[in-house]
Design a protein around this motif. Structure first.
Motif, PDB file in Angstrom:
ATOM      1  N   THR A   7       0.863  -1.178   0.000  1.00 19.40           N
ATOM      2  CA  THR A   7       0.000   0.000   0.000  1.00 19.40           C
ATOM      3  C   THR A   7       0.900   1.228   0.000  1.00 19.40           C
ATOM      4  O   THR A   7       1.998   1.208   0.548  1.00 19.40           O
ATOM      5  CB  THR A   7      -0.946   0.025   1.213  1.00 19.40           C
ATOM      6  OG1 THR A   7      -0.188  -0.180   2.403  1.00 19.40           O
ATOM      7  CG2 THR A   7      -2.020  -1.032   1.097  1.00 19.40           C
ATOM      8  N   GLY A   8       0.425   2.268  -0.644  1.00 19.97           N
ATOM      9  CA  GLY A   8       1.215   3.483  -0.766  1.00 19.97           C
ATOM     10  C   GLY A   8       2.048   3.522  -2.032  1.00 19.97           C
ATOM     11  O   GLY A   8       3.001   4.292  -2.143  1.00 19.97           O
ATOM     12  N   ALA A   9       1.685   2.709  -3.015  1.00 17.82           N
ATOM     13  CA  ALA A   9       2.477   2.601  -4.247  1.00 17.82           C
ATOM     14  C   ALA A   9       2.451   3.858  -5.105  1.00 17.82           C
ATOM     15  O   ALA A   9       3.251   3.983  -6.030  1.00 17.82           O
ATOM     16  CB  ALA A   9       2.014   1.405  -5.067  1.00 17.82           C
ATOM     17  N   VAL A  13       8.112   6.654  -1.665  1.00 16.56           N
ATOM     18  CA  VAL A  13       8.718   5.422  -1.161  1.00 16.56           C
ATOM     19  C   VAL A  13       8.041   4.202  -1.783  1.00 16.56           C
ATOM     20  O   VAL A  13       8.705   3.265  -2.234  1.00 16.56           O
ATOM     21  CB  VAL A  13       8.643   5.373   0.380  1.00 16.56           C
ATOM     22  CG1 VAL A  13       9.117   4.029   0.916  1.00 16.56           C
ATOM     23  CG2 VAL A  13       9.461   6.509   0.978  1.00 16.56           C
ATOM     24  N   GLY A  14       6.712   4.203  -1.819  1.00 20.80           N
ATOM     25  CA  GLY A  14       5.979   3.071  -2.373  1.00 20.80           C
ATOM     26  C   GLY A  14       6.281   2.833  -3.838  1.00 20.80           C
ATOM     27  O   GLY A  14       6.391   1.688  -4.282  1.00 20.80           O
ATOM     28  N   ASP A  15       6.437   3.894  -4.608  1.00 22.59           N
ATOM     29  CA  ASP A  15       6.773   3.760  -6.025  1.00 22.59           C
ATOM     30  C   ASP A  15       8.139   3.098  -6.198  1.00 22.59           C
ATOM     31  O   ASP A  15       8.300   2.206  -7.031  1.00 22.59           O
ATOM     32  CB  ASP A  15       6.759   5.133  -6.695  1.00 22.59           C
ATOM     33  CG  ASP A  15       7.151   5.061  -8.154  1.00 22.59           C
ATOM     34  OD1 ASP A  15       6.406   4.423  -8.939  1.00 22.59           O
ATOM     35  OD2 ASP A  15       8.209   5.624  -8.519  1.00 22.59           O
ATOM     36  N   CYS A  69       3.609   1.540   2.842  1.00 21.17           N
ATOM     37  CA  CYS A  69       4.366   2.756   2.544  1.00 21.17           C
ATOM     38  C   CYS A  69       3.459   3.980   2.612  1.00 21.17           C
ATOM     39  O   CYS A  69       3.645   4.944   1.870  1.00 21.17           O
ATOM     40  CB  CYS A  69       5.013   2.641   1.162  1.00 21.17           C
ATOM     41  SG  CYS A  69       6.123   1.247   1.000  1.00 21.17           S
ATOM     42  N   LEU A  70       2.466   3.912   3.477  1.00 18.33           N
ATOM     43  CA  LEU A  70       1.533   5.024   3.625  1.00 18.33           C
ATOM     44  C   LEU A  70       2.126   6.083   4.543  1.00 18.33           C
ATOM     45  O   LEU A  70       2.820   5.763   5.504  1.00 18.33           O
ATOM     46  CB  LEU A  70       0.215   4.532   4.224  1.00 18.33           C
ATOM     47  CG  LEU A  70      -0.560   3.530   3.388  1.00 18.33           C
ATOM     48  CD1 LEU A  70      -1.720   2.975   4.193  1.00 18.33           C
ATOM     49  CD2 LEU A  70      -1.045   4.173   2.111  1.00 18.33           C
ATOM     50  N   GLY A  71       1.832   7.311   4.253  1.00 15.19           N
ATOM     51  CA  GLY A  71       2.273   8.393   5.120  1.00 15.19           C
ATOM     52  C   GLY A  71       2.043   9.737   4.463  1.00 15.19           C
ATOM     53  O   GLY A  71       1.953   9.837   3.245  1.00 15.19           O
ATOM     54  N   THR A  72       1.954  10.748   5.294  1.00 14.85           N
ATOM     55  CA  THR A  72       1.771  12.104   4.801  1.00 14.85           C
ATOM     56  C   THR A  72       2.340  13.065   5.830  1.00 14.85           C
ATOM     57  O   THR A  72       2.807  12.647   6.892  1.00 14.85           O
ATOM     58  CB  THR A  72       0.290  12.400   4.504  1.00 14.85           C
ATOM     59  OG1 THR A  72       0.187  13.634   3.808  1.00 14.85           O
ATOM     60  CG2 THR A  72      -0.553  12.449   5.761  1.00 14.85           C
ATOM     61  N   THR A  73       2.281  14.319   5.545  1.00 12.10           N
ATOM     62  CA  THR A  73       2.708  15.339   6.495  1.00 12.10           C
ATOM     63  C   THR A  73       1.475  16.050   7.034  1.00 12.10           C
ATOM     64  O   THR A  73       0.414  16.030   6.402  1.00 12.10           O
ATOM     65  CB  THR A  73       3.625  16.377   5.828  1.00 12.10           C
ATOM     66  OG1 THR A  73       2.879  17.069   4.820  1.00 12.10           O
ATOM     67  CG2 THR A  73       4.852  15.711   5.217  1.00 12.10           C
ATOM     68  N   THR A  89      -5.478   4.964  10.369  1.00 10.50           N
ATOM     69  CA  THR A  89      -6.576   4.090   9.965  1.00 10.50           C
ATOM     70  C   THR A  89      -6.206   3.190   8.784  1.00 10.50           C
ATOM     71  O   THR A  89      -6.390   1.972   8.867  1.00 10.50           O
ATOM     72  CB  THR A  89      -7.842   4.928   9.660  1.00 10.50           C
ATOM     73  OG1 THR A  89      -8.132   5.726  10.809  1.00 10.50           O
ATOM     74  CG2 THR A  89      -9.021   4.042   9.342  1.00 10.50           C
ATOM     75  N   PRO A  90      -5.675   3.732   7.686  1.00 14.67           N
ATOM     76  CA  PRO A  90      -5.335   2.859   6.560  1.00 14.67           C
ATOM     77  C   PRO A  90      -4.235   1.852   6.877  1.00 14.67           C
ATOM     78  O   PRO A  90      -4.216   0.766   6.318  1.00 14.67           O
ATOM     79  CB  PRO A  90      -4.882   3.828   5.469  1.00 14.67           C
ATOM     80  CG  PRO A  90      -5.375   5.158   5.867  1.00 14.67           C
ATOM     81  CD  PRO A  90      -5.468   5.133   7.358  1.00 14.67           C
ATOM     82  N   VAL A  91      -3.344   2.196   7.785  1.00 15.52           N
ATOM     83  CA  VAL A  91      -2.272   1.263   8.169  1.00 15.52           C
ATOM     84  C   VAL A  91      -2.884   0.041   8.853  1.00 15.52           C
ATOM     85  O   VAL A  91      -2.504  -1.100   8.578  1.00 15.52           O
ATOM     86  CB  VAL A  91      -1.221   1.953   9.062  1.00 15.52           C
ATOM     87  CG1 VAL A  91      -0.216   0.954   9.597  1.00 15.52           C
ATOM     88  CG2 VAL A  91      -0.519   3.066   8.279  1.00 15.52           C
TER      89      VAL A  91
END
Length: 99
Positions: A7-9, A13-15, A69-73, A89-91
Motif C-alpha cells: 500500500t502506498g504505491a 517510497v511506495g513507487d 508505505c503510507l504516510g503524509t505530512t 486508519t489505513p495502516v
C-alpha cells in the motif's frame, strides 16, 4: 515464490519499492491497491477506489509479505484529525487485509 501486498504505491517510497518488487524474480504476485490508479504495469494487480479500504477489500489472493508505505505530512493532511485518518486508519486496514 512470494505474494506481496503493497500500500502506498503512488507515493515516493511506495513507487520505489514497487519498482524493486517488479524486478525481483522471487516475487510472483503483487497487489497494489491505491486511491488513484497506477499506470498499467504488467504483473501488478491494482484495484483503485477513492477509499483505500474499498481497494484493499478487492485483494483476495493469499499474501506472504505485506509492505505499508503510507504516510503524509500534517501540512498535506491539513489538521491533526486528518493526519490520524491518513496515517493510522489505513495502516490498520492494511494489516487486516494482509492477515
Amino acid at each position: 515464490m512470494s505474494q506481496v501486498l503493497i500500500t502506498g504505491a503512488t507515493g515516493l517510497v511506495g513507487d520505489h519499492l514497487l519498482r524493486l518488487l517488479i524486478q525481483d524474480r522471487r516475487v510472483n504476485y503483487i497487489a497494489a491497491p491505491t486511491r488513484r490508479p497506477l499506470a498499467d504495469i504488467s504483473g501488478v494487480f491494482n484495484p483503485h477506489y477513492p477509499q483505500l479500504t474499498d481497494a484493499l477489500a478487492q485483494v483476495q489472493d493469499p499474501i506472504n509479505i505485506a509492505c505499508c508505505c503510507l504516510g503524509t505530512t500534517r501540512r498535506e493532511a491539513g489538521s491533526k484529525e486528518a493526519i490520524i485518518h491518513a496515517d493510522y486508519t489505513p495502516v490498520g486496514d492494511n494489516a487486516l487485509a494482509a492477515k
